[in-house]
Design a protein around this motif. Sequence first.
Motif, mmCIF file in Angstrom:
data_model
loop_
_atom_site.group_PDB
_atom_site.id
_atom_site.type_symbol
_atom_site.label_atom_id
_atom_site.label_comp_id
_atom_site.label_asym_id
_atom_site.label_seq_id
_atom_site.Cartn_x
_atom_site.Cartn_y
_atom_site.Cartn_z
ATOM 1 N N TRP A 295 17.224 10.282 -3.479
ATOM 2 C CA TRP A 295 17.034 9.972 -2.061
ATOM 3 C C TRP A 295 15.816 10.712 -1.498
ATOM 4 O O TRP A 295 15.039 10.148 -0.714
ATOM 5 N N THR A 296 15.639 11.953 -1.889
ATOM 6 C CA THR A 296 14.480 12.729 -1.439
ATOM 7 C C THR A 296 13.188 12.116 -1.969
ATOM 8 O O THR A 296 12.186 12.036 -1.243
ATOM 9 N N ALA B 248 12.429 9.112 0.134
ATOM 10 C CA ALA B 248 12.004 9.513 1.478
ATOM 11 C C ALA B 248 10.578 10.067 1.469
ATOM 12 O O ALA B 248 9.775 9.742 2.357
ATOM 13 N N ALA C 123 7.381 8.503 3.341
ATOM 14 C CA ALA C 123 6.607 9.276 4.306
ATOM 15 C C ALA C 123 5.122 9.296 3.944
ATOM 16 O O ALA C 123 4.256 9.166 4.816
#
Length: 73
Positions: A53-54, A57, A61
């Motif tokens: 998930w990181t 993300a 970004a």
Amino acid sequence: MKNKGLQLILFILSLICLIISAKLFYQLGIYVDEANTSPSVVLGGNFGVWLEWTHLALIGAISVLSGIQLFHK
């Protein structure tokens, strides 16, 4: 002009990385559903799920920030 071309290449590469990562994550979801298991088992625990998930993300970004920098002014 040279700086703008470099920003465009960075934006395109980050967008391609985001698409590939999202597709792999989607395929993971399909496998988990069909094999009747969980993402924790496939990714080696909850830490692996948080890392995935990181990862998504951060790539998202980077894509947004490089797009803003490219299309600003």
